[in-house]
Design a protein around this motif. Structure first.
Motif, short mmCIF file in Angstrom:
data_model
loop_
_atom_site.label_atom_id
_atom_site.label_comp_id
_atom_site.label_asym_id
_atom_site.label_seq_id
_atom_site.Cartn_x
_atom_site.Cartn_y
_atom_site.Cartn_z
N PHE A 54 -55.61 -0.83 26.29
CA PHE A 54 -56.63 -1.42 25.44
C PHE A 54 -57.36 -2.52 26.22
CE2 PHE A 54 -53.88 0.61 22.46
CZ PHE A 54 -54.69 0.96 21.38
N ALA A 55 -58.66 -2.63 25.96
CA ALA A 55 -59.47 -3.66 26.61
C ALA A 55 -60.47 -4.19 25.60
CB ALA A 55 -60.19 -3.09 27.84
N ALA A 56 -60.85 -5.45 25.76
CA ALA A 56 -61.78 -6.09 24.83
C ALA A 56 -63.13 -5.38 24.84
CB ALA A 56 -61.95 -7.55 25.19
N ALA A 57 -63.70 -5.19 23.66
CA ALA A 57 -65.03 -4.58 23.53
C ALA A 57 -66.08 -5.56 24.02
CB ALA A 57 -65.30 -4.22 22.08
N PRO A 58 -67.24 -5.04 24.49
CA PRO A 58 -68.33 -5.95 24.88
C PRO A 58 -68.70 -6.87 23.73
CG PRO A 58 -68.79 -3.69 25.56
CD PRO A 58 -67.57 -3.62 24.69
N GLY A 59 -68.80 -8.15 23.99
CA GLY A 59 -69.16 -9.13 22.98
C GLY A 59 -68.01 -9.68 22.18
N SER A 60 -66.81 -9.10 22.34
CA SER A 60 -65.64 -9.58 21.61
C SER A 60 -65.15 -10.89 22.21
CB SER A 60 -64.52 -8.53 21.67
OG SER A 60 -63.35 -8.98 21.05
N PRO A 61 -64.69 -11.85 21.36
CA PRO A 61 -64.50 -11.77 19.91
C PRO A 61 -65.79 -12.06 19.15
CG PRO A 61 -63.72 -13.88 20.71
CD PRO A 61 -64.14 -13.11 21.92
N PHE A 62 -65.80 -11.67 17.85
CA PHE A 62 -66.97 -11.81 17.01
C PHE A 62 -66.71 -12.88 15.95
CE2 PHE A 62 -66.67 -7.51 18.64
CZ PHE A 62 -67.90 -7.38 19.29
N PRO A 63 -67.60 -13.86 15.80
CA PRO A 63 -67.37 -14.96 14.85
C PRO A 63 -67.39 -14.49 13.41
CG PRO A 63 -69.59 -15.08 15.77
CD PRO A 63 -68.88 -14.01 16.53
N VAL A 64 -66.51 -15.08 12.60
CA VAL A 64 -66.45 -14.79 11.16
C VAL A 64 -66.32 -16.13 10.44
CG1 VAL A 64 -65.58 -12.43 11.41
CG2 VAL A 64 -63.96 -14.33 11.33
N GLY A 65 -65.70 -16.12 9.25
CA GLY A 65 -65.54 -17.35 8.48
C GLY A 65 -64.30 -18.11 8.89
N SER A 66 -63.89 -19.03 8.03
CA SER A 66 -62.77 -19.90 8.33
C SER A 66 -61.43 -19.25 7.98
CB SER A 66 -62.91 -21.21 7.53
OG SER A 66 -61.79 -22.03 7.69
N SER A 67 -60.53 -19.20 8.95
CA SER A 67 -59.17 -18.67 8.79
C SER A 67 -59.16 -17.23 8.29
CB SER A 67 -58.36 -19.55 7.83
OG SER A 67 -58.27 -20.87 8.30
N PRO A 68 -59.72 -16.29 9.07
CA PRO A 68 -59.70 -14.88 8.66
C PRO A 68 -58.27 -14.37 8.58
CG PRO A 68 -60.33 -15.08 10.96
CD PRO A 68 -60.29 -16.48 10.42
N ASP A 69 -57.96 -13.64 7.48
CA ASP A 69 -56.57 -13.29 7.22
C ASP A 69 -56.35 -11.82 6.89
OD1 ASP A 69 -53.90 -14.30 7.07
OD2 ASP A 69 -53.99 -14.15 4.89
N SER A 70 -57.44 -11.05 6.75
CA SER A 70 -57.29 -9.63 6.42
C SER A 70 -58.56 -8.90 6.82
CB SER A 70 -57.03 -9.45 4.92
OG SER A 70 -56.89 -8.09 4.56
N VAL A 71 -58.41 -7.63 7.21
CA VAL A 71 -59.55 -6.81 7.67
C VAL A 71 -59.51 -5.46 6.98
CG1 VAL A 71 -60.70 -5.75 9.66
CG2 VAL A 71 -59.53 -7.95 9.93
N ALA A 72 -60.64 -5.03 6.45
CA ALA A 72 -60.80 -3.67 5.93
C ALA A 72 -61.82 -2.94 6.78
CB ALA A 72 -61.25 -3.69 4.47
N VAL A 73 -61.57 -1.67 7.02
CA VAL A 73 -62.42 -0.84 7.89
C VAL A 73 -63.11 0.22 7.05
CG1 VAL A 73 -62.44 0.74 9.87
CG2 VAL A 73 -60.87 -1.22 9.84
N GLY A 74 -64.41 0.41 7.27
CA GLY A 74 -65.15 1.46 6.58
C GLY A 74 -66.60 1.47 7.02
N ASP A 75 -67.32 2.52 6.64
CA ASP A 75 -68.75 2.62 6.95
C ASP A 75 -69.53 2.04 5.78
OD1 ASP A 75 -71.32 3.21 7.72
OD2 ASP A 75 -71.09 5.40 7.58
N PHE A 76 -69.90 0.78 5.87
CA PHE A 76 -70.50 0.10 4.73
C PHE A 76 -72.01 0.27 4.64
CE2 PHE A 76 -66.72 -2.71 5.73
CZ PHE A 76 -65.92 -2.15 4.74
N ASN A 77 -72.66 0.71 5.72
CA ASN A 77 -74.12 0.88 5.68
C ASN A 77 -74.56 2.32 5.89
OD1 ASN A 77 -73.44 0.95 8.37
ND2 ASN A 77 -75.18 -0.27 9.07
N GLY A 78 -73.63 3.26 5.86
CA GLY A 78 -73.98 4.67 5.85
C GLY A 78 -74.57 5.22 7.12
N ASP A 79 -74.29 4.59 8.27
CA ASP A 79 -74.85 5.09 9.52
C ASP A 79 -73.85 5.90 10.33
OD1 ASP A 79 -73.13 3.10 10.34
OD2 ASP A 79 -74.59 2.03 11.58
N GLY A 80 -72.68 6.18 9.74
CA GLY A 80 -71.68 6.98 10.43
C GLY A 80 -70.84 6.20 11.43
N LYS A 81 -71.02 4.90 11.47
CA LYS A 81 -70.26 4.04 12.39
C LYS A 81 -69.39 3.10 11.57
CE LYS A 81 -74.03 4.16 15.77
NZ LYS A 81 -75.20 4.62 15.04
#
Length: 626
Positions: free
Chosen positions: A78-105
């Protein structure tokens, strides 16, 4: 309706099916593991973020307020993706994965417990992510987030467990990456217990709508909220259900083999796992157990770790730096795996678990975030499956049973069958892969080389030659790993087996629905959806009210049938004649059975499906009918 020329679904390729014998699951570190993450990684999720067909990792870093994305390779690194890490909010504690904008990614939704928000990161299909606008405000201290289509509009929505105010927030997706709160949200402490810490999604009452299970840390219960398909939830009869002390993780699986979802709950206060068996109406009763695990259990995941066809459990033990593996017996009970608990280092603090085929061998491995001081990394464990039996066993690749038929696809299980896993890449299939070959000596004494789909150390997928005679036969495996090994097999003229989406021979069918439109065109859709590969597949409900649909089942061992009239399909309580039953196009050994669906099946819900050929009944899979 002409359906016999339909394309084969890709998920029926290379099925890695269960062997009905005792087996072990052993875990070893992946090459290069552990991998660097951010500060205090607290949650890890799996998805294919760069579209290469390999599992990648998304890691929520509690103290550095960002998400590390690690891209997997065919070599297991495994290797870090380009641009990783990506900023989020304060104390991220859970992640859900899905295609939220319908582009197949694949995209990410992150619960930030420090500021009471959810950040949505949209994926670019190359491993990179950008924020979809401002963070979404939810309740106090969101500890867990899950994704599903809660209002039936085809867009993924979010449910968030707010630990600080004992509520559940439901955010409805607009299909473009945006979200708005559902009517009645947040759902208050009434139907939810105190301090909800973990969420799981499944259809607990058989109405084809996603429901929620919530582990309530503060009052030692699990709440079950039933969805109405419009984003609104009400408590299930009997909810909440008592479990152990301080439950902080809940996972879903069919532990009793009745096609009804059950629950496994980790109780951090008394170091146990409680199993709750579902009744199909939203209610639950305590199963066998509770089961003692390691110290400070913090997360539980479900997968078939020992390839026996039954779901197993893995539990991350935060305090004693171990992972407990409990092997399921298919009747709701569990026993500790050989070598469990598995030590995962000194002074490590496994804070989360995720499942993926990280070794590319069809065996589910584990990834965990190590939040211990100065560690700040993610460990990947490969599952070195080993069969207890040293004699190779051959079964149908679809049903996991015997006998098998000439021209069908089989799986051969054993040990030291090959040096490494190698798949075939083109047709016609080769008869040797990586120095491993298989021959069959049939009842007439004729010896024939078997075409190979895949050859690995513990499993070979092959095609039985169409010319092989029925009756008792011998399989001989020759490899550079162990020389020659032999096993027995019985061939029958037909041996119908149906592929399941989860690659276990049971559960949701690996099947498609074909619909005729009024303009003469046809649409073809899968009737299952897999969020993270095999073991995560669920049924996609479909409509039969228009009398213009056909179900296409994929299997093997069917094409030698004498007459089409000898093939029937049983769906629920109805037995129907097959419109087509024979070889599927463009794929060796695979069969398909097409059946027209009458509107009288409408409203059936989740029902069993089987195929009968000349009086021989296949394994049972399921479909969901609206």
């Amino acid at each position: 309706m002409t359906t016999y020329g339909l394309p084969r679904i890709s998920r029926a390729i290379g099925i890695l099916l269960a062997l009905s014998a005792a087996a072990n699951a052993q875990f070893t570190g992946a090459p290069g593991s552990p991998y660097p993450a951010g500060s205090s990684p607290d949650f890890v999720a799996v998805g294919d973020f760069n579209g290469d067909g390999l599992p990648d990792l998304a890691v929520a870093n509690l103290e550095s307020n960002n998400v590390t994305v690690l891209l997997g390779s065919a070599a297991g690194y495994f290797a870090a993706a380009p641009g990783s890490p990506f900023p989020v909010g304060s104390s991220p504690d859970s992640v859900a994965v899905g295609d939220f904008n319908g582009d197949g990614k694949l995209d990410l939704a992150i619960a930030n417990k420090g500021d009471g928000t959810v950040t949505v990161l949209l994926g670019n299909g190359k491993g990179g992510f950008t924020a979809a606008g401002s963070a979404l405000t939810v309740g106090s201290k969101p500890y867990s987030v899950v994704a599903a289509d809660f209002n039936g509009d085809g867009n993924l929505d979010l449910a968030i467990a707010n630990f600080g105010d004992s509520t559940i927030t439901v955010l409805l997706g607009d299909g473009g990456g945006g979200f708005a709160e559902a009517a009645g949200s947040p759902f208050s402490v009434g139907p939810v217990g105190a301090f909800p810490a973990s969420l799981a999604v499944a259809d607990f009452n058989g109405d084809n709508q996603p429901d929620l299970a919530i582990a309530n840390f503060g009052d030692d219960t699990v709440s079950v909220l039933l969805g109405n398909g419009k984003g609104v939830f009400t408590a299930a009869p009997g909810s909440p259900f008592a479990v152990g002390s301080e439950p902080d993780s809940v996972a879903v699986g069919d532990f009793s083999g009745d096609a009804v979802p059950d629950l496994a709950v980790v109780n951090s206060g008394d170091n146990t796992v409680t199993v709750l068996l579902g009744n199909g109406a939203g209610g639950f009763t305590a199963g066998p157990g509770p089961y003692k695990v390691g110290s400070g259990p913090d997360a539980v995941v479900v997968a078939d770790f020992n390839a026996d066809g039954n779901p197993d459990l893995a539990i991350a033990n935060f305090i004693d730096s171990t992972v407990t593996v409990l092997l399921g017996n298919g009747a709701g009970g569990f026993t500790g795996a050989q070598g469990s608990p598995v030590a995962v280092g000194t002074n490590t603090e496994p804070a989360s678990l995720a499942v993926g085929d990280f070794g590319g061998d069809g065996h589910p491995g584990l990834a965990f975030a190590d939040s211990s001081a100065d560690a700040n990394n993610v460990t990947v464990l490969l599952n070195s499956f080993s069969s207890v039996s040293t004699v190779p066993v051959t079964v149908s690749a679809a049903s996991g049973a015997s006998p098998v038929a000439p021209g069908s696809i089989v799986s051969i299980y054993g040990s030291s069958l090959a040096i490494t896993g190698i798949p075939a890449t083109s047709l016609p299939l080769p008869t040797s892969l990586g120095g491993t070959s298989v021959t069959i000596t049939d009842s007439s004494g004729a010896q024939t080389a078997m075409p190979l789909f895949y050859a690995g150390p513990t499993q070979i997928n092959a095609e039985v030659p169409q010319t092989a005679s029925t009756g008792a036969a011998t399989i001989t495996i020759t490899s550079m790993a162990s020389g020659a090994q032999t096993g027995s097999i019985t061939l029958a003229e037909v041996a119908p087996g149906l592929f399941s989406a989860n690659q276990t021979g049971k559960g949701v069918a690996a099947a498609q629905l074909v619909t005729d439109a009024t303009d003469g065109t046809q649409t073809t859709v899968d009737i299952f959806q897999c969020s993270g590969g095999a073991g995560t597949c669920v049924a996609v409900p479909f409509d039969v009210s228009g009398n213009n649909t056909a179900l296409v089942l994929y299997g093997t061992g069917i094409q030698n049938r004498a007459a089409l009239s000898e093939v029937t399909v049983t769906i629920g309580s109805q037995t129907l004649s097959a419109a087509y039953a024979g070889a599927a196009p463009n794929y060796a050994g695979e069969d398909q059975v097409n059946v027209l669906l009458p509107s009288s099946l409408a409203g059936s819900g989740t029902v069993n499906v089987s195929v009968t050929v000349s009086g021989i009944v296949s394994n049972v899979v399921t479909v969901a009918i609206q």
